[in-house]
Design a protein around this motif. Structure first.
Motif, PDB file in Angstrom:
ATOM      1  N   ILE A  37       0.925  -1.315  -0.005  1.00  0.00           N
ATOM      2  CA  ILE A  37      -0.027   0.084  -0.142  1.00  0.00           C
ATOM      3  C   ILE A  37       0.816   1.192  -0.154  1.00  0.00           C
ATOM      4  O   ILE A  37       0.615   2.264  -0.628  1.00  0.00           O
ATOM      5  CB  ILE A  37      -0.833  -0.047   1.158  1.00  0.00           C
ATOM      6  N   ALA A  38       1.843   1.083   0.883  1.00  0.00           N
ATOM      7  CA  ALA A  38       2.953   2.524   0.941  1.00  0.00           C
ATOM      8  C   ALA A  38       3.477   2.584  -0.568  1.00  0.00           C
ATOM      9  O   ALA A  38       3.881   3.843  -0.615  1.00  0.00           O
ATOM     10  CB  ALA A  38       3.917   2.038   1.911  1.00  0.00           C
ATOM     11  N   SER A  39       3.851   1.352  -1.532  1.00  0.00           N
ATOM     12  CA  SER A  39       4.420   1.764  -2.403  1.00  0.00           C
ATOM     13  C   SER A  39       3.387   2.164  -3.797  1.00  0.00           C
ATOM     14  O   SER A  39       3.667   2.504  -4.845  1.00  0.00           O
ATOM     15  CB  SER A  39       5.111   0.530  -2.961  1.00  0.00           C
ATOM     16  N   GLY A  40       2.246   2.144  -3.222  1.00  0.00           N
ATOM     17  CA  GLY A  40       1.169   2.752  -4.152  1.00  0.00           C
ATOM     18  C   GLY A  40       0.264   1.670  -4.867  1.00  0.00           C
ATOM     19  O   GLY A  40      -0.718   1.881  -5.859  1.00  0.00           O
ATOM     20  N   SER A  41       0.285   0.261  -4.297  1.00  0.00           N
ATOM     21  CA  SER A  41      -0.645  -0.768  -4.785  1.00  0.00           C
ATOM     22  C   SER A  41      -2.028  -0.578  -4.463  1.00  0.00           C
ATOM     23  O   SER A  41      -2.285  -0.156  -3.387  1.00  0.00           O
ATOM     24  CB  SER A  41      -0.248  -2.049  -4.307  1.00  0.00           C
ATOM     25  N   PRO A  42      -3.001  -0.696  -5.373  1.00  0.00           N
ATOM     26  CA  PRO A  42      -4.343  -0.582  -4.807  1.00  0.00           C
ATOM     27  C   PRO A  42      -4.619  -1.462  -3.803  1.00  0.00           C
ATOM     28  O   PRO A  42      -4.321  -2.628  -3.602  1.00  0.00           O
ATOM     29  CB  PRO A  42      -5.222  -1.046  -6.185  1.00  0.00           C
ATOM     30  N   PRO A  43      -5.268  -0.815  -2.459  1.00  0.00           N
ATOM     31  CA  PRO A  43      -5.310  -1.833  -1.134  1.00  0.00           C
ATOM     32  C   PRO A  43      -6.024  -2.910  -1.378  1.00  0.00           C
ATOM     33  O   PRO A  43      -5.549  -4.051  -1.013  1.00  0.00           O
ATOM     34  CB  PRO A  43      -5.935  -0.723  -0.169  1.00  0.00           C
ATOM     35  N   LEU A  44      -7.178  -3.081  -2.325  1.00  0.00           N
ATOM     36  CA  LEU A  44      -7.711  -4.087  -2.363  1.00  0.00           C
ATOM     37  C   LEU A  44      -7.107  -5.452  -3.036  1.00  0.00           C
ATOM     38  O   LEU A  44      -7.178  -6.535  -2.783  1.00  0.00           O
ATOM     39  CB  LEU A  44      -9.106  -4.007  -3.056  1.00  0.00           C
ATOM     40  N   LEU A  45      -6.605  -4.962  -4.070  1.00  0.00           N
ATOM     41  CA  LEU A  45      -5.696  -5.723  -4.888  1.00  0.00           C
ATOM     42  C   LEU A  45      -4.499  -6.402  -4.089  1.00  0.00           C
ATOM     43  O   LEU A  45      -4.354  -7.541  -4.274  1.00  0.00           O
ATOM     44  CB  LEU A  45      -5.070  -5.235  -6.347  1.00  0.00           C
ATOM     45  N   ALA A  46      -3.929  -5.628  -3.260  1.00  0.00           N
ATOM     46  CA  ALA A  46      -2.894  -5.998  -2.484  1.00  0.00           C
ATOM     47  C   ALA A  46      -3.240  -7.106  -1.434  1.00  0.00           C
ATOM     48  O   ALA A  46      -2.762  -8.017  -1.478  1.00  0.00           O
ATOM     49  CB  ALA A  46      -2.057  -4.844  -1.792  1.00  0.00           C
ATOM     50  N   ALA A  47      -4.476  -6.805  -0.837  1.00  0.00           N
ATOM     51  CA  ALA A  47      -4.977  -7.433   0.221  1.00  0.00           C
ATOM     52  C   ALA A  47      -5.557  -8.870  -0.445  1.00  0.00           C
ATOM     53  O   ALA A  47      -5.080 -10.102   0.315  1.00  0.00           O
ATOM     54  CB  ALA A  47      -6.110  -6.981   0.901  1.00  0.00           C
ATOM     55  N   MET A  48      -6.118  -8.875  -1.251  1.00  0.00           N
ATOM     56  CA  MET A  48      -6.893 -10.294  -1.944  1.00  0.00           C
ATOM     57  C   MET A  48      -5.726 -11.013  -2.423  1.00  0.00           C
ATOM     58  O   MET A  48      -5.572 -12.135  -2.514  1.00  0.00           O
ATOM     59  CB  MET A  48      -7.793  -9.836  -3.097  1.00  0.00           C
TER      60      MET A  48
END
Length: 528
Positions: free
Chosen positions: A454-465
């Motif tokens: 998330i800190a590097s700019g990844s969409p939160p939902l995409l990163a979590a799933m």
């Protein structure tokens, strides 16, 4: 006079030598002839054998010296490469863990024996306390694996496994590939309601064994006919099935809980999970048997006469016996607690214990059956030691420190979010070689890697799933990477080099499928 052992035992005491026999693979021993009090040394053998007694099939062996020295050398090399700013005790633990895992690959001793030697080193160097070193023996997941082995013994003893195997053969037994796909389909069907790949392996492994034995494929002879292929295929499919549904594994529930605690909005989490896994997950699981057949091809490809023969055997067997009914009932108790355990506040391991108690109390299984089922106790020993080391590594903070170093390096490199996303995913996935528990991996690293993404700019939902899916998919990397892997490894049909080579290849396949097809599908869903 030497006393003859009872018929049907799993080991025959021969004076000062013990030869282990698998009850499912060989007939019971015949009584021995009276021994003569005369010693002789057969030609080419250095140790004496009493006349009238059977000579040992294999002479006792200790360390494979070259392999042992290689493992120790790897551990010492890791220890010598300790970077600055790292806790020395934690790094020593990592070096001993590396030595242990190297031994599981090179096998200077049987897995259990090598694990004990490494545990001794751990304690002798005062790297951790005895309580910490033995903490894995209290793990509910490990005991669930042990109880799964006992269920397999009940399937074998009562004949229920043979009956179910014949039902599979009757339905799809004209080819080995058809059998594999029917087993994969069974795993997919039960995965949503049974959030334990270990429990599913405990149900399916007896069926696989009986299917293999029906084809003349024994763990110690002819395993390549069918058994090795079916076991490898199911082990890899198990991880894919867990990734298809949020309720397919305990680590899925944990990862989603962590993500929501960190403020990631996940609408209709069960539906969101299933939709995200739909395309890459189905592609992964449906191609498993085909890919495994290239790596470990079964020599028995087609059995056109098998379905008719299986139907005839089922007709001959008639109705379910008392033992089969009790085994089904006890398994029903276990499955009910595994499916509804979270609602009823009943741990999965308690359901397994209740089911085993039913089997023992009714005489369907005897305690001697359990004691003599060596794969269960061997797995308990080496897997517990490995889990203890992994727990200690997590508690030492070394893995979290590694995650922070990775995050700092990515920030310094100023990569775009897509590149950081890929690198962090790779690190999260492949570092599972340091874990013997998927839940433990999620508990130790999921939050840290999600925060870095998330800190590097990844969409939160995409990163979590996507991290949640990965927490299942690395379950087939090694024989210790998941509870189901340990169960299938205990079948005797797999060889260590095969497991690790196929695990690495399937891991690479997973990264490609989920990294390419998955990302395209998640773009369609609007996750990025």
């Amino acid at each position: 006079m030497t006393k003859s052992p009872p018929l049907g035992t799993s080991a025959v005491a021969l004076s000062n030598n013990i030869v282990a026999l698998e009850p499912a693979d060989v007939p019971p021993p015949l009584p021995l002839a009276p021994a003569s009090p005369t010693m002789a040394i057969p030609s080419g053998q250095t140790s004496p054998v009493w006349k009238g007694q059977a000579a040992p099939a294999v002479l006792p062996q200790g360390f494979k010296l070259a392999n042992a020295l290689a493992c120790i050398g790897i551990g010492l090399a890791v220890r010598a490469l300790m970077p600055a700013g790292v806790d020395a005790q934690a790094w020593t633990l990592l070096s001993i863990f590396t030595c242990t895992v190297s031994g599981l690959i090179l096998e200077p001793l049987p897995i259990g024996g090598w694990s004990v030697c490494c545990l001794t080193t751990l304690l002798a160097t005062k790297t951790c306390s005895f309580q910490t070193a033995m903490s894995g023996f209290t793990s509910e997941s490990i005991w669930l694996i042990v109880f799964s082995f006992f269920f397999a013994k009940a399937f074998e003893k009562t004949g229920l496994g043979s009956r179910i195997a014949n039902m599979f053969v009757a339905a799809a037994g004209s080819s080995t590939m058809g059998m594999s796909y029917s087993l994969v389909a069974a795993e997919m069907l039960i995965a949503p309601g049974m959030p334990s790949c270990t429990a599913r392996a405990g149900m399916l492994m007896p069926v696989i064994k009986f299917l293999s034995l029906e084809a003349g494929s024994h763990p110690k002879s002819g395993r390549s006919k069918m058994g090795a292929f079916l076991v490898h295929s199911q082990m890899q499919a198990s991880s894919c099935a867990s990734a298809l549904f949020m309720t397919g594994a305990a680590q899925n529930l944990l990862s989603m809980q962590i993500a929501q605690t960190m403020g990631v909005a996940i609408p209709d989490v069960w539906i969101t999970w299933a939709l995200g896994a739909l395309v890459p997950g189905l592609l992964s699981i449906l191609t498993v048997p085909l890919l495994v057949s290239r790596f470990s091809p079964p020599t028995v490809q087609g059995t056109p006469e098998a379905p008719a023969a299986a139907k005839e055997r089922l007709k001959t067997r008639g109705a379910l016996s008392r033992g089969e009914l009790i085994t089904l009932a006890s398994l029903g108790v276990a499955v009910t607690t595994w499916v509804g355990g979270e609602h009823f506040k009943v741990p999965a391991v308690l359901g397994a214990m209740a089911a085993l108690s039913m089997l023992l109390g009714t005489g369907t299984l005897s305690w001697d059956d359990c004691l003599n089922y060596t794969p269960a106790w061997d797995t308990l020993l080496w897997f517990s030691i490995l889990v203890s080391m992994c727990n200690a590594l997590s508690a030492s903070g070394l893995i979290a420190q590694f995650a922070q170093m990775v995050g700092a390096a990515l920030a310094q490199a100023k990569l775009n979010w897509m590149a950081s996303f890929g690198l962090l995913h790779s690190a999260f996935f492949w570092c599972h070689y340091l874990f013997a528990s998927q839940v433990g991996h999620v508990g130790a690293l999921y939050g840290a890697f999600l925060a870095m993404m998330i800190a590097s700019g990844s969409p939160p939902l995409l990163a979590a799933m996507s991290l949640g899916y990965s927490a299942n998919l690395f379950g087939g990397l090694t024989h210790y990477s998941s509870g189901s892997a340990a169960v299938y490894n205990g079948s005797g049909y797999m060889r260590m080099k095969e497991v690790l080579a196929l695990g690495a290849l399937m891991g690479l396949r997973t990264m490609v499928v989920w990294g390419v097809v998955g990302m395209a599908w998640w773009k369609v869903l609007g996750w990025w």
